[in-house]
Design an enzyme around this catalytic site. Sequence first.
Site, short mmCIF file in Angstrom:
data_model
loop_
_atom_site.label_atom_id
_atom_site.label_comp_id
_atom_site.label_asym_id
_atom_site.label_seq_id
_atom_site.Cartn_x
_atom_site.Cartn_y
_atom_site.Cartn_z
N TYR A 1 12.82 -37.23 11.42
CA TYR A 1 11.51 -36.71 11.85
C TYR A 1 10.49 -36.86 10.71
CZ TYR A 1 8.18 -33.25 13.77
OH TYR A 1 7.06 -32.61 14.26
N ASP A 2 10.86 -36.35 9.53
CA ASP A 2 9.91 -36.33 8.40
C ASP A 2 9.50 -37.74 7.99
OD1 ASP A 2 10.93 -33.78 8.61
OD2 ASP A 2 11.32 -33.50 6.48
N ASN B 1 3.37 -25.15 12.01
CA ASN B 1 4.07 -24.47 13.11
C ASN B 1 3.11 -23.88 14.14
OD1 ASN B 1 5.83 -24.44 10.63
ND2 ASN B 1 7.31 -23.77 12.16
P1 NAD Z 1 7.40 -31.25 22.59
O1 NAD Z 1 8.80 -31.68 22.35
O2 NAD Z 1 7.17 -30.09 23.49
O3 NAD Z 1 6.53 -32.46 23.13
C1 NAD Z 1 6.76 -33.79 22.82
C2 NAD Z 1 6.57 -34.61 24.08
O4 NAD Z 1 6.78 -36.01 23.78
C3 NAD Z 1 7.57 -34.25 25.18
O5 NAD Z 1 6.89 -34.10 26.41
C4 NAD Z 1 8.52 -35.45 25.21
O6 NAD Z 1 9.12 -35.65 26.47
C5 NAD Z 1 7.59 -36.56 24.79
N1 NAD Z 1 8.27 -37.73 24.20
C6 NAD Z 1 9.23 -37.73 23.23
N2 NAD Z 1 9.58 -38.99 22.95
C7 NAD Z 1 8.82 -39.81 23.73
C8 NAD Z 1 8.73 -41.21 23.89
N3 NAD Z 1 9.49 -42.05 23.18
N4 NAD Z 1 7.86 -41.70 24.80
C9 NAD Z 1 7.09 -40.86 25.55
N5 NAD Z 1 7.13 -39.52 25.44
C10 NAD Z 1 7.99 -39.02 24.54
O7 NAD Z 1 6.77 -30.98 21.16
P2 NAD Z 1 5.36 -30.33 20.77
O8 NAD Z 1 5.64 -29.10 20.03
O9 NAD Z 1 4.44 -30.30 21.93
O10 NAD Z 1 4.84 -31.41 19.71
C11 NAD Z 1 3.88 -32.39 20.07
C12 NAD Z 1 3.54 -33.22 18.85
O11 NAD Z 1 3.02 -32.38 17.82
C13 NAD Z 1 4.75 -33.95 18.25
O12 NAD Z 1 4.35 -35.23 17.85
C14 NAD Z 1 5.11 -33.10 17.05
O13 NAD Z 1 5.72 -33.87 16.06
C15 NAD Z 1 3.75 -32.56 16.63
N6 NAD Z 1 3.90 -31.29 15.90
C16 NAD Z 1 4.24 -30.14 16.57
C17 NAD Z 1 4.39 -28.95 15.85
C18 NAD Z 1 4.74 -27.66 16.53
O14 NAD Z 1 4.85 -26.63 15.85
N7 NAD Z 1 4.88 -27.60 17.83
C19 NAD Z 1 4.21 -28.95 14.46
C20 NAD Z 1 3.89 -30.15 13.83
C21 NAD Z 1 3.72 -31.31 14.56
N1 UDP Z 2 15.07 -20.01 12.37
C1 UDP Z 2 15.87 -18.87 12.43
N2 UDP Z 2 16.50 -18.59 13.60
C2 UDP Z 2 16.37 -19.35 14.71
C3 UDP Z 2 15.54 -20.49 14.65
C4 UDP Z 2 14.92 -20.80 13.45
O1 UDP Z 2 16.00 -18.14 11.44
O2 UDP Z 2 16.97 -19.01 15.75
C5 UDP Z 2 14.37 -20.32 11.11
C6 UDP Z 2 14.60 -21.75 10.60
O3 UDP Z 2 15.75 -21.80 9.81
C7 UDP Z 2 13.33 -21.98 9.82
C8 UDP Z 2 12.26 -21.20 10.56
O4 UDP Z 2 12.98 -20.23 11.35
O5 UDP Z 2 13.46 -21.48 8.52
C9 UDP Z 2 11.38 -22.03 11.47
O6 UDP Z 2 12.23 -22.80 12.29
P1 UDP Z 2 11.66 -23.75 13.43
O7 UDP Z 2 12.82 -24.56 13.92
O8 UDP Z 2 10.91 -22.97 14.44
O9 UDP Z 2 10.59 -24.67 12.71
P2 UDP Z 2 10.61 -25.57 11.37
O10 UDP Z 2 11.85 -25.29 10.59
O11 UDP Z 2 10.55 -26.95 11.87
O12 UDP Z 2 9.41 -25.11 10.65
#
Ligand code: NAD
Ligand code: UDP
Length: 324
Positions: free
Chosen positions: A152-153, A181
Amino acid sequence: MNSRSYNTRKRILVTGGAGFIGSHVCARLLKRGADVLCVDNFFTGSRDNISPLLGDPHFELLRHDITFPLYVETDEIYNLACPASPIHYQFDPVQTTKTSVIGAINMLGLAKRTRAQILQASTSEVYGDPEIHPQPETYCGKVNVTGPRACYDEGKRCAETLFFDYHRQHRVRIKVARIFNTYGPGMHPRDGRVVSSFIMQALRNEAITIYGEGHQSRSFCYVDDLVEGLTRLMDTDESTTGPVNIGNPAELTIRQLAEKIIELTGSRSKLSFHPLPQDDPEQRQPDISLARSLLDWSPRTELEDGLLKTIAYFEDFLRQSTGR
Ligand code: NAD
Ligand code: UDP
Ligand code: UDP
């Protein structure tokens, strides 16, 4: 050829539009008067997320995987497609990297051909387990290249590189948002993310699963605030490319979050402690000075208000799933 047609509405492509954030972006863009094409392969997204939009004549849904080329006409692209929760992006890590990297190449190729402006949903994960706190955009990050989070990263880091190279080499108009987040209604109930997991556990009076001792911190942004930040970034002039951090600087530990959710739900849940996953970042907080000055943006929703709305969403979800 960019077939602009007689229609004067802006045509906007949202990849990942059936996901958590994507569905909110689609709804907001429709409200603003755009024609929205939602492209999603439904890996983590669902039709339920966008069902309220399906009857709108200005909304179109296409099942498609962005790792394959896509030929459509569009004025703007929000590139959100990518699983975002650790259990989902680690389920098929090779596909996760393909989605970020090959998906970015395809969407940038599409932007280049149509001369569309394109926004990338990047992430605070590009900072990895940060040594600088809070994280400004100038910080280059500390990512373990071979660890379980790297798909991912590093995928997202490479996508940013591609965005800047298409910008420099092909003059593609880009915007890169580093999203921290985010939480709110529409989150996947079983995505293992901390807010959704804790709320589901609290509502069922089950043990709250804290990884490690719960001293690690995060900063949670309500989804409406995030979407406002993304659309403001898209609306900036061509010279603004980012990257721009978008998140809420209000930081708390995971243990504090658990206690807050127990209090707000009135739950009988107790805390249970489990091993901390590998490479789990110790602390995370956005420095949003750039977003404040460039976009005149800052989050408006207090954590408690956002959590109450999210709790109401999950209560409704549980009521519907037990009633089925
Ligand atoms: P999510 O998993 O709910 O949404 C991602 C969507 O992308 C899903 O609908 C999935 O079906 C679709 N998808 C995945 N792979 C695909 C592909 N190859 N082709 C077409 N569609 C595809 O996640 P989210 O939380 O809504 O995140 C949306 C975006 O924001 C992502 O790019 C994620 O990396 C970024 N983001 C989210 C957060 C967060 O906290 N939610 C934080 C940082 C970045
Ligand atoms: N986490 C936790 N319990 C859970 C899910 C997540 O303690 O059931 C912790 C996880 O280890 C992380 C933080 O909560 O330190 C945020 O996790 P999340 O997966 O939501 O997001 P990200 O790690 O990608 O920021
Ligand atoms: N592409 C796409 N839709 C388009 C234009 C391009 O999906 O409307 C894809 C195509 O598969 C291509 C990629 O984007 O491989 C990168 O396009 P670019 O023009 O940069 O490269 P090239 O076509 O020269 O490989």
